[in-house]
Scaffold this motif. Structure first.
Motif, PDB file in Angstrom:
ATOM      1  N   LEU A   1       0.876  -1.213   0.106  1.00 24.18           N
ATOM      2  CA  LEU A   1       0.048  -0.077  -0.093  1.00 24.18           C
ATOM      3  C   LEU A   1       0.871   1.193   0.014  1.00 24.18           C
ATOM      4  CD1 LEU A   1      -2.538  -1.153   2.804  1.00 24.18           C
ATOM      5  CD2 LEU A   1      -3.193  -0.556   0.490  1.00 24.18           C
TER       6      LEU A   1
ATOM      7  N   CYS B   1      -6.347   2.479  12.006  1.00 26.61           N
ATOM      8  CA  CYS B   1      -5.367   1.426  11.941  1.00 26.61           C
ATOM      9  C   CYS B   1      -5.339   0.678  13.190  1.00 26.61           C
ATOM     10  CB  CYS B   1      -4.009   2.213  11.750  1.00 26.61           C
ATOM     11  SG  CYS B   1      -2.658   0.931  11.701  1.00 26.61           S
TER      12      CYS B   1
ATOM     13  N   THR C   1      -2.963  -1.620  14.009  1.00 26.35           N
ATOM     14  CA  THR C   1      -1.654  -1.876  14.651  1.00 26.35           C
ATOM     15  C   THR C   1      -0.797  -0.325  14.864  1.00 26.35           C
ATOM     16  OG1 THR C   1      -0.742  -2.318  12.691  1.00 26.35           O
ATOM     17  CG2 THR C   1      -1.402  -4.050  13.938  1.00 26.35           C
TER      18      THR C   1
ATOM     19  N   ILE D   1       0.243   4.200  11.500  1.00 24.42           N
ATOM     20  CA  ILE D   1       0.332   5.313  10.777  1.00 24.42           C
ATOM     21  C   ILE D   1       0.608   6.692  11.439  1.00 24.42           C
ATOM     22  CG2 ILE D   1      -1.211   6.768   9.378  1.00 24.42           C
ATOM     23  CD1 ILE D   1      -2.849   4.322   8.278  1.00 24.42           C
TER      24      ILE D   1
ATOM     25  N   CYS E   1       2.879  -2.449   9.651  1.00 22.32           N
ATOM     26  CA  CYS E   1       1.436  -2.519   9.152  1.00 22.32           C
ATOM     27  C   CYS E   1       1.424  -4.025   8.650  1.00 22.32           C
ATOM     28  CB  CYS E   1       1.867  -1.663   7.687  1.00 22.32           C
ATOM     29  SG  CYS E   1       0.560  -2.027   6.431  1.00 22.32           S
ATOM     30  N   VAL E   2       0.027  -4.258   9.107  1.00 21.58           N
ATOM     31  CA  VAL E   2      -0.087  -5.817   8.740  1.00 21.58           C
ATOM     32  C   VAL E   2      -0.955  -5.961   7.394  1.00 21.58           C
ATOM     33  CG1 VAL E   2      -0.065  -6.763  11.139  1.00 21.58           C
ATOM     34  CG2 VAL E   2      -2.360  -5.797  10.130  1.00 21.58           C
TER      35      VAL E   2
ATOM     36  N   CYS F   1      -3.894  -4.668   6.407  1.00 21.67           N
ATOM     37  CA  CYS F   1      -5.034  -4.939   6.569  1.00 21.67           C
ATOM     38  C   CYS F   1      -6.082  -4.597   5.591  1.00 21.67           C
ATOM     39  CB  CYS F   1      -5.957  -4.889   7.759  1.00 21.67           C
ATOM     40  SG  CYS F   1      -5.787  -3.089   8.445  1.00 21.67           S
ATOM     41  N   GLY F   2      -5.622  -2.976   5.155  1.00 21.06           N
ATOM     42  CA  GLY F   2      -6.349  -2.195   4.109  1.00 21.06           C
ATOM     43  C   GLY F   2      -7.681  -1.300   4.737  1.00 21.06           C
TER      44      GLY F   2
ATOM     45  N   CYS G   1      -7.231   1.330   6.259  1.00 20.57           N
ATOM     46  CA  CYS G   1      -6.864   2.841   6.154  1.00 20.57           C
ATOM     47  C   CYS G   1      -7.314   3.097   4.506  1.00 20.57           C
ATOM     48  CB  CYS G   1      -5.384   3.014   5.865  1.00 20.57           C
ATOM     49  SG  CYS G   1      -4.414   1.826   5.217  1.00 20.57           S
TER      50      CYS G   1
HETATM   51  S1  SF4 Z   1      -3.038  -1.668   6.068  1.00 22.36           S
HETATM   52 FE1  SF4 Z   1      -3.956  -1.666   8.025  1.00 22.36          FE
HETATM   53  S2  SF4 Z   1      -2.415  -2.093   9.675  1.00 22.36           S
HETATM   54 FE2  SF4 Z   1      -1.455  -1.113   7.561  1.00 22.36          FE
HETATM   55  S3  SF4 Z   1      -1.285   1.052   7.847  1.00 22.36           S
HETATM   56 FE3  SF4 Z   1      -3.455   0.511   6.876  1.00 22.36          FE
HETATM   57  S4  SF4 Z   1      -4.725   0.170   8.596  1.00 22.36           S
HETATM   58 FE4  SF4 Z   1      -2.706   0.169   9.346  1.00 22.36          FE
END
Ligand code: SF4
Ligand code: SF4
Length: 430
Positions: free
Chosen positions: A6, A23, A25, A28, A42-43, A45-46, A48
């Protein structure tokens, strides 16, 4: 360093913290009025990406139009693709339509889902280690365990995902008379950024999947074709079976018989379950299926349809008479014994930079964190650019932020923020 899946486009980001707040984890930060992702936390997860009102968070998927550079393209659809379209379009028609919009072929991944469900049952029967075993089919869950729950890594099921198994089966079926070249490019049609294949993660020079296109990117071309260009099927396609259920929570365990297993979905629920597994509360359970997205992949960050309509479509599909060819048990057993379902590399623990390596360091870090925390008001305003005061204290202890990031400790920082967010002063200040 892993390649990110991402990216945040600074020119689109207005720094208004939608992503920072959601988020799970704390990966950000807002710096200079723009969001940045800390890759090591960042894991993928999408979430954001889902909440950004300006589409500033973009997945590193292939652009559909760019696939033309690949000589022979095989579409590998995630089962969630079939729940995206109006009810009148069957999975078989959608597979056929893929061959009209730029792919030379499409594989029926749902069949491979059934194979992997069968392999899962075999693995659970033979397994004698600590319980519960944890599903490894959602890459976000695997990454979360690598970063936050490394003690659970050995409980991850060491089986390949259906997309990989499907492509490998296609390669092994390659006959001398096949029109398909040996070096065909398998493209995953993905519901999430976490499933984008990375050249730096396994596969070497010949990765199983050559790339991934988001379901969102494909949706309009596919729907246009389905709506306006009905056509005779190009090749015979068997009807799909129970593997379609992999698109939703509970789908991987369809072959289980008598095992004690549970499922959970949604990243926050997954975190709760992992905490419970770590503390031994689920040790009598054989298997835990976990998905980062609520309800499973049908609500992935890169799908189009809303969760309820997609779930409804999936239920309709599941009620159809399942006509998929019966499993070839002899072949499945042979593949299982040959290790064709087993992953080549098990995931390893990932320690974010700045993680303490010895006890003395850990104690010093803890003291520094507590000291910093005592200076902050704990109102979690986010103006420092961290999601909450505790995370800022942690950043300070790791040397990744300064106490002055807190506006209560640096009025100059407050003025900077006023300029960034173009806040007019009160009339008497102008
Ligand atoms: S993808 Fe998930 S873990 Fe990664 S920055 Fe976005 S919200 Fe956070
Ligand atoms: S639940 Fe499915 S769509 Fe969501 S992150 Fe996991 S694999 Fe991707």
């Amino acid at each position: 360093m892993r390649s990110p899946t991402l990216r945040i486009l600074p020119e689109r980001c207005d720094g208004k913290m939608h992503c920072l707040r959601i988020c799970p984890t704390q990966a950000i930060r807002i710096r200079g009025g723009k969001a940045v992702i800390l890759e090591d936390r960042c894991v993928e997860c999408g979430r954001c990406l889902q909440v950004c009102p300006h589409q500033a968070v973009v997945p590193q998927t292939e652009v559909f139009a760019d696939l033309e550079r690949l000589a022979y393209r095989v579409a590998v659809p995630a089962p969630s693709l079939f729940a995206q379209f109006p009810r009148e379009y069957s999975p078989e028609e959608i597979l056929q339509a893929l061959s009209r919009i730029g792919f030379h072929e499409a594989v029926d991944t749902t069949q491979a889902c059934e194979w992997v469900s069968w392999a899962l049952r075999e693995f659970l029967r033979e397994y004698r280690g600590p319980k519960p075993l944890i599903s490894s089919f959602c890459p976000v869950v695997v990454r979360l365990i690598q970063i936050r729950y490394p003690s659970l890594i050995d409980q991850l099921i060491p089986l390949k995902g259906p997309e990989e198994v499907a492509v490998e089966a296609l390669r092994s079926k390659q006959g001398a008379d096949s029109k398909r070249p040996r070096d065909f490019s398998a493209i995953y049609l993905t519901p999430c950024p976490a499933r984008v294949p990375r050249p730096d993660e396994g596969g070497g020079e010949n990765p199983v999947l050559a790339g991934a296109v988001s379901i969102r990117d494909l949706y309009n071309p596919l729907l246009t074709f389905l709506n306006h260009q009905p056509d005779a099927y190009r090749w015979p396609m068997p009807a799909m079976g129970r593997g379609l259920q992999w698109a939703r929570r509970g789908g991987t365990g369809t072959a289980l018989q008598g095992e004690l297993w549970i499922n959970a979905s949604g990243i926050n629920e997954v975190i709760l379950v992992l905490e419970d597994i770590e503390s031994g509360k689920l040790r009598d359970t054989d298997y835990v299926e976990l998905w980062s997205c609520r309800g499973g992949c049908i609500s992935g960050p890169l799908v189009v349809e809303n969760f309820y309509l997609a779930y409804h479509k999936l239920m309709l599909l599941e009620q159809r008479k399942m006509q998929a060819p019966p499993l070839n048990m002899e072949q499945l057993r042979k593949w299982y014994q040959q290790g064709r379902f087993t992953v080549e590399h098990r995931p390893r623990a990932v320690a974010p930079p700045g993680t303490e390596t010895d006890l003395a360091e850990a104690i010093a870090r803890r003291r520094a964190r507590e000291q910093a925390q005592s200076l902050f008001p704990m109102i979690n305003c986010g103006l420092c650019g961290a999601p909450d005061c505790q995370t800022l204290a942690d950043d300070v202890a790791r040397g990744q932020a300064a106490v002055e990031y807190c506006v209560f400790h640096d009025r100059g920082h407050l003025q900077e923020l006023k300029d960034i967010y173009r806040l007019p002063g009160r009339p008497e200040e102008r």
